[in-house]
Design an enzyme around this catalytic site. Structure first.
Site, PDB file in Angstrom:
ATOM      1  CB  CYS A 181       7.323  -8.626  -7.599  1.00 58.12           C
ATOM      2  SG  CYS A 181       7.572  -8.493  -5.820  1.00 58.12           S
ATOM      3  CG  HIS A 221       4.657  -4.518  -6.246  1.00 59.65           C
ATOM      4  ND1 HIS A 221       3.713  -4.801  -5.279  1.00 59.65           N
ATOM      5  CD2 HIS A 221       5.662  -5.417  -6.059  1.00 59.65           C
ATOM      6  CE1 HIS A 221       4.131  -5.829  -4.553  1.00 59.65           C
ATOM      7  NE2 HIS A 221       5.306  -6.224  -5.002  1.00 59.65           N
TER       8      HIS A 221
END
Lengths: 334, 334
Positions: free
Chosen positions: B128, B241
């Site tokens: 990710c 994120h």
């Protein structure tokens, strides 16, 4: 020489810790005066078993005051510092207003105490995010000369005072029940969120908080060649600013050398044992006066860099503790 | 060509979004098979108005399966992927286990679709934290060649799956009443805290998560000269994120050029208006498939750098969305 000490903003988030530090460090003054805005006048504050009433911050209040520690917003400091000096006091100011004035020394006692020798009544304490970074960089700069710093901050809400801490709690509580607490202190809801803006737009897309990290670092080190690229971010943490720092030095340093330099420096505690999950974290640094350094490693993207992680209680070394240390430095010299 | 699609780990945090994306993107397969560990066998999942029962992930399960999307921990992927391939399926794997295998292409469809043309049954989707960074870097790399990247991450708890999200809530709730929730998923309490460790110690003081950002970036761009210095930090944010990125390019780019390059790239949304407090934040990117870029500015510490802030939903482009896009790419080609 410094018989009467005044604390301005004594009832604020930082002012309270100033009083705690004055007691803890047992500074040699005889009388303490507490000053604040109208809202706090008459409040009673305990100090060394004595009860002191908060008096009004106004012209005339510094007539018999020798030394002042000011913990106020910039606009208040802009106003009171000149008349405090005119009334004969020396002012240690924590606000951002006077820091970059060429006549005002900007002091971190472990880093540039000599700069406190020459002043015209005002001495400034740096911004919280600058202070902890410069303390950490200082031993590396002395040994190997810092050329460039890339820093990303993870800044706690108490950097915005008591209202910041309250807004974090309110915002988190609202988010937990699927609601949004309307932000007042911050630009956006801070609970379970990040805000990549601290301060206002200042220079070519950088914020005022970011540019403080550039200018103040150069001023404290007395070296305009040091290049700093900062990104300042507000995180949902109550107390303790964290910084991811990459530093390039003129003379390359090994991880072992850097670690030894950090360890030998007054005011730095090294916590660095990744395999045992030990590194500085805000929850462990809350209420402590040191600057904590860990995750020290070779920059794998350059030949002369060291990367590390730095945490410090922004209300202490980043504010109250450093200001009280400056007062202490002046008292020792007098 | 791809009549039967299997989703492994369909009941996990990412698996659920894989199913949502398959519907949304309307992928042209005829039969859907859901596989998971014993614990989830028999669970019923709704898909396009149909109810599908979760079956056991075990040898034999892939006999009539053409294409697999796997969202499992590394150790599960290590085990099932070989027998899935042996039973005749092509596997798009989201775990970290196969990514660096020289026989396995590592794909971000907007960045290196051509790498999907040659495979031996396994195609991997990147980590990710890598995916969103590489998407953001891709247009700059094409135009000006990326030489060096300094990145500090602010990673959400859902990166550790559903248990991570639950632990964040429990930890925050406990902290609000002055208690400490004992950590299980993370190394330390995450509520109102930061943890500068994701993964385990891997290389010279860097963690496994950090080294993924180095190796995977080089592999996707097919360029081992790109130097990356990462610091990965877990923050008390549920989803999304964030990354503070400084990139140095061979050919210097102006802020305007970089902004135009970002804007023209498929999969990037630019949100960049500091004076109006507009920039990407986790709370705004949750549930969206794009990579969001803002705070684009000249690196004031070098002559050829651009600094920017990048946010993306780690469960989407960072995981489910990218994997489904890889499956889509294969289906289009067949």
């Amino acid at each position: 020489m410094y018989e009467t000490l005044a604390v301005v903003g004594a009832t604020g988030a930082v002012g309270r810790i100033v009083l705690e530090q004055l007691q803890k460090r047992n500074l040699p003054f005889k009388k303490l005066k507490l000053l604040a805005s109208e809202r706090s006048v008459g409040k009673e504050v305990r100090y060394n078993g004595e009860v002191i009433q908060v008096e009004l911050l106004a012209p005339g209040a510094f007539k018999n005051v020798d030394l002042v520690i000011g913990s106020t917003p910039d606009e208040i400091a802009a106003e009171f510092v000149p008349y405090a000096v005119q009334e004969g006091a020396i002012v240690v100011d924590e606000s951002g207003y006077w820091r970059m004035d060429p006549k005002v020394p900007l002091i971190i006692p472990e880093v540039n105490p000599e700069a406190a020798e020459k002043h015209e009544g005002i001495l400034a304490s740096p911004n919280c995010s600058t202070t902890q970074m410069v303390v950490a960089l200082a031993p590396l700069h002395r040994a190997a000369r810092v050329k460039r710093v890339v820093v990303s901050t993870y800044q706690a809400t108490s950097g915005a005072g008591l209202p910041g801490s309250e807004e974090l709690n309110d915002s988190v509580r609202s988010a937990l029940v699927g609601k949004t607490h309307p932000p007042k202190t911050f630009q956006h809801p801070i609970g379970f969120n990040l805000i990549p803006q601290i301060g206002s737009e200042k220079y070519e897309g950088y914020t005022s908080e970011e540019m403080k990290m550039v200018y103040e670092t150069q001023k404290i080190f007395g070296d305009n060649q040091i290049q700093v690229c900062p990104t300042c971010v507000r995180v949902p943490v109550a107390t303790g600013h964290s910084e991811s720092i990459l530093v390039e030095t003129e003379k390359p340093l090994s991880v072992e050398e850097a670690t030894n330099l950090f360890q030998a420096f007054d005011g730095i505690t090294v916590v660095d044992d990744l395999s045992n999950k030990r590194y500085p974290m805000p929850r462990d640094c809350d209420g402590k006066d040191d600057v904590f350094v860990g995750r020290i490693r070779k920059d794998i993207s350059s030949s002369s860099g060291i990367a590390f992680w730095c945490v410090s209680d922004n209300l202490r070394k980043g504010a109250a503790t450093n200001a009280v240390q400056i007062a202490e430095l002046l008292m020792k010299r007098s």
